[in-house]
Every structure is written in C-alpha cells, then in structure tokens.
Design a protein around this motif. Structure first.
Motif: not given
Length: 350
Positions: A289-310
């Motif tokens: 498991l991790e909490v990572v500082e300094g970057g992100t992934t495609d999931a950061a964009a996916i989660q905000l689509s339309r009404q939101g995506v888990p």
C-alpha cells in the motif's frame, strides 16, 4: 509470448506524447483475436473491449513515454529541442536519440560544451536542457531537412531493455509500457464477468489528456489505472519518502498528488481500494500500500468524469523513474497480471 519478451518489445518501441502510433501497432498485433472489440476514439486512445456483463470497468494504461520534440534547427545543422513530459535535465546529456522524421529515423546524440572549456563555476552547475543540442552529423540546416527532419519531429531516447539480476529488467519507458504489457496479458487470460474497457491512453505524460476524454465517452461504473510508482529501495532516498520496494508485489494506492497537500491527485475510493486488497489476499499474492507525494495517474482524471467514478490505482514499483533506465521486477509484473485477471472475473465493488 513470455511477459519479458512483450515488455521488451513495448519498451523498445517509440511513442512520445502525441506520437504513439508505433506502440499501438504492437498492442493491436498482440490483442488481435483476444478481445471482442478494438477501436480508436477521436482523441487517439486505443480501446479494447472484452466481456458482456451489466457493468463497465475501465482500466487505463498509458502508452506514451517522456521524450523530446524538434524546436529549432540552426544553420550548422544542430537541433534544439523542447521536452514532452517530465524529463529531468541531468539524464539527457550524452544520450543517443532517434529523431523521427518524415523519411524515417535519424540517429543523433545530445551534446553540450565540453567540460574542458567550461569555466570553473560552470563545471559546478547542472547543464540545463536549453544549453544542449542534438548532433545528427549534418553540416547545415538543409542537410537536416533533406533527412526528413522538420520542426515538430518527435525525438525518443535509444535504449535496449536488458536483464539484471534477480528477475529485474532495465530499460526506457517502463513507465508505462510495463503496465501496458500487464494489461495485454491480463486481457488474454481473463474471461470477464462484466464489460472490461481496457484503454491504452495517449498523452498521460503531458496532463492525463487521453484518460480525461475516454472516461467521459465510456461512462464506466468503476475505473482503474495501471501505472508505475516510485520504489525507494536504493541509496540516497529515505524510507519515509518512498517505502515501496521492487520485488515485493504490486502497489495498491491509498492517495497521491502534489507534495503541498496531495492536491490534483487521487484519493482512491475506499471500496475500490479494499476490493483490490481482498482480491490480492484471495489469490495469495504479495501487495503493498502507498501514499505517494509528487505525482498522479490517469485515475485522477477518470474519477472526475461526469457525475464521478469510483476509482483506484494498481502500480508496478519502479526504480529511477523518468531516467530512461527504469528498473522493474518481472515477478511483480506477473503478480499484477494475476490480480487484474481476478478483478476482471469478480464482481465489481458497486
């Protein structure tokens, strides 16, 4: 095909952000006959669909790599360049490159002023990319243009994937070609319980652009990103900065984002995160498991689509990210394949 051979073929393919076509040729060839649909969207993402279930699972792995693009050709035939993605200056100098012109590949090398003629204060400073140039052996701008190199020609680093000890491999663009290989292999093995949209996204390294548009069009019920993450199991990095280790299993994300408060990233949906943990434990594979500082992934964009995506993320630990000599474990890759197959064949966390 062994996973190593697939990773090698993908790693050694060329495809900076916005110019991913060569990589897509490899992906299409390996998926032919293994998926129900295979098509490209208007932005350039390649979408493979497998399964006929009620719900949609979008799984994204980006195909683009960090690299360069021709910005200027001077009268003496030397090329100045801009960066495509987060390329550290200190890894560029002396690299052999491939300039992808309209007539084919032109090879060159990144150079700068020799250390012998640098002033004392210059020797102590990092040579920044604006003081570098590419030498293709030409004597004039006309010679370079006659080779098919123009303003805007993409540039990739020339590197071969090699085996290291203990099942580790080293090469360029393992972020995220190793993830792409894992996703291809999982699609081949799985008999999905639901409708899997495996998306090989473009332009992740310049702002998650492909994932942003495809999440809107697919309308997934759950989203996952497959990527690489920072392994800190080497000298000159503190354990608390990057506790993830190569060879200790795939990494399930808790949260990521900028250093100043994890802004702009993803806080993995609790149900998705726990679903991935449960699946890993069910099939008895190691995970981190991790909490990572300094970057992100495609999931950061996916989660905000339309009404939101888990959404959630599963990553491969990688040493020396964005260095053109990244290191990952084949055992971690194989375990991530197994985890994805299990996910595809299980109920979704909705």
């Amino acid at each position: 095909m062994p996973l190593y051979e697939l990773i090698k073929e993908l790693s050694e393919s060329s495809g900076v952000a916005g110019f991913e076509g060569e990589v897509f040729d490899v992906v299409k060839r390996h998926l032919n006959g293994f998926v129900d649909e295979l098509y490209s969207d208007g932005f350039g993402n390649l979408i493979a669909v497998k399964g006929k279930g009620k719900y949609k699972l979008l799984v994204a792995a980006h195909v683009d790599e960090i690299g360069l693009i021709v910005k200027h050709i001077d009268d003496n035939g030397f090329i100045r360049f801009a960066k495509l993605g987060g390329v550290p200056d200190h890894v560029l100098l002396g690299q052999r490159v491939k300039v992808h012109g309209v007539k084919g590949v032109v090879r060159g090398v990144i150079g700068c002023k020799a250390i012998h003629v640098m002033k004392e204060d210059e020797r102590k400073q990092l040579v920044t990319y604006d003081k570098m140039f590419i030498d293709v052996g030409a004597r004039s701008k006309r010679e370079v243009e006659d080779l098919g190199v123009k303003l805007g020609s993409p540039i990739t680093i020339e590197k071969e994937l090699v085996m290291l000890g203990n099942g580790l491999v080293c090469g360029k663009s393992l972020d995220d070609r190793a993830g792409v290989a894992v996703l291809i292999e999982a699609l081949k093995r799985a008999s999905p319980r639901h409708k899997v949209y495996a998306v090989f996204t473009v332009q992740e390294e310049v702002g998650l652009r492909g994932a942003t548009v495809v999440a809107y069009s697919v309308k997934p019920d759950v989203g996952l990103a497959i990527d690489t993450t920072i392994a800190g199991d080497h000298p000159e990095i503190a354990v608390h900065e990057a506790p993830v280790k190569v060879g200790f299993g795939p990494v399930i994300l808790v949260a990521d984002g900028r250093r100043d408060g994890l802004g702009g990233g993803l806080i993995a949906h609790p149900k998705v995160r726990q679903w991935l943990v449960n699946l890993a434990e069910d099939i008895n594979i190691p995970y981190q498991l991790e909490v990572v500082e300094g970057g992100t992934t495609d999931a950061a964009a996916i989660q905000l689509s339309r009404q939101g995506v888990p959404a959630g993320v599963v990553s491969l630990p990688a040493r020396y990210l964005h260095s053109f000599s990244e290191v990952v474990s084949l055992a971690d890759a194989e375990n991530l394949v197994k985890l994805l197959v299990k996910a595809f064949e299980s109920d979704l966390p909705i």
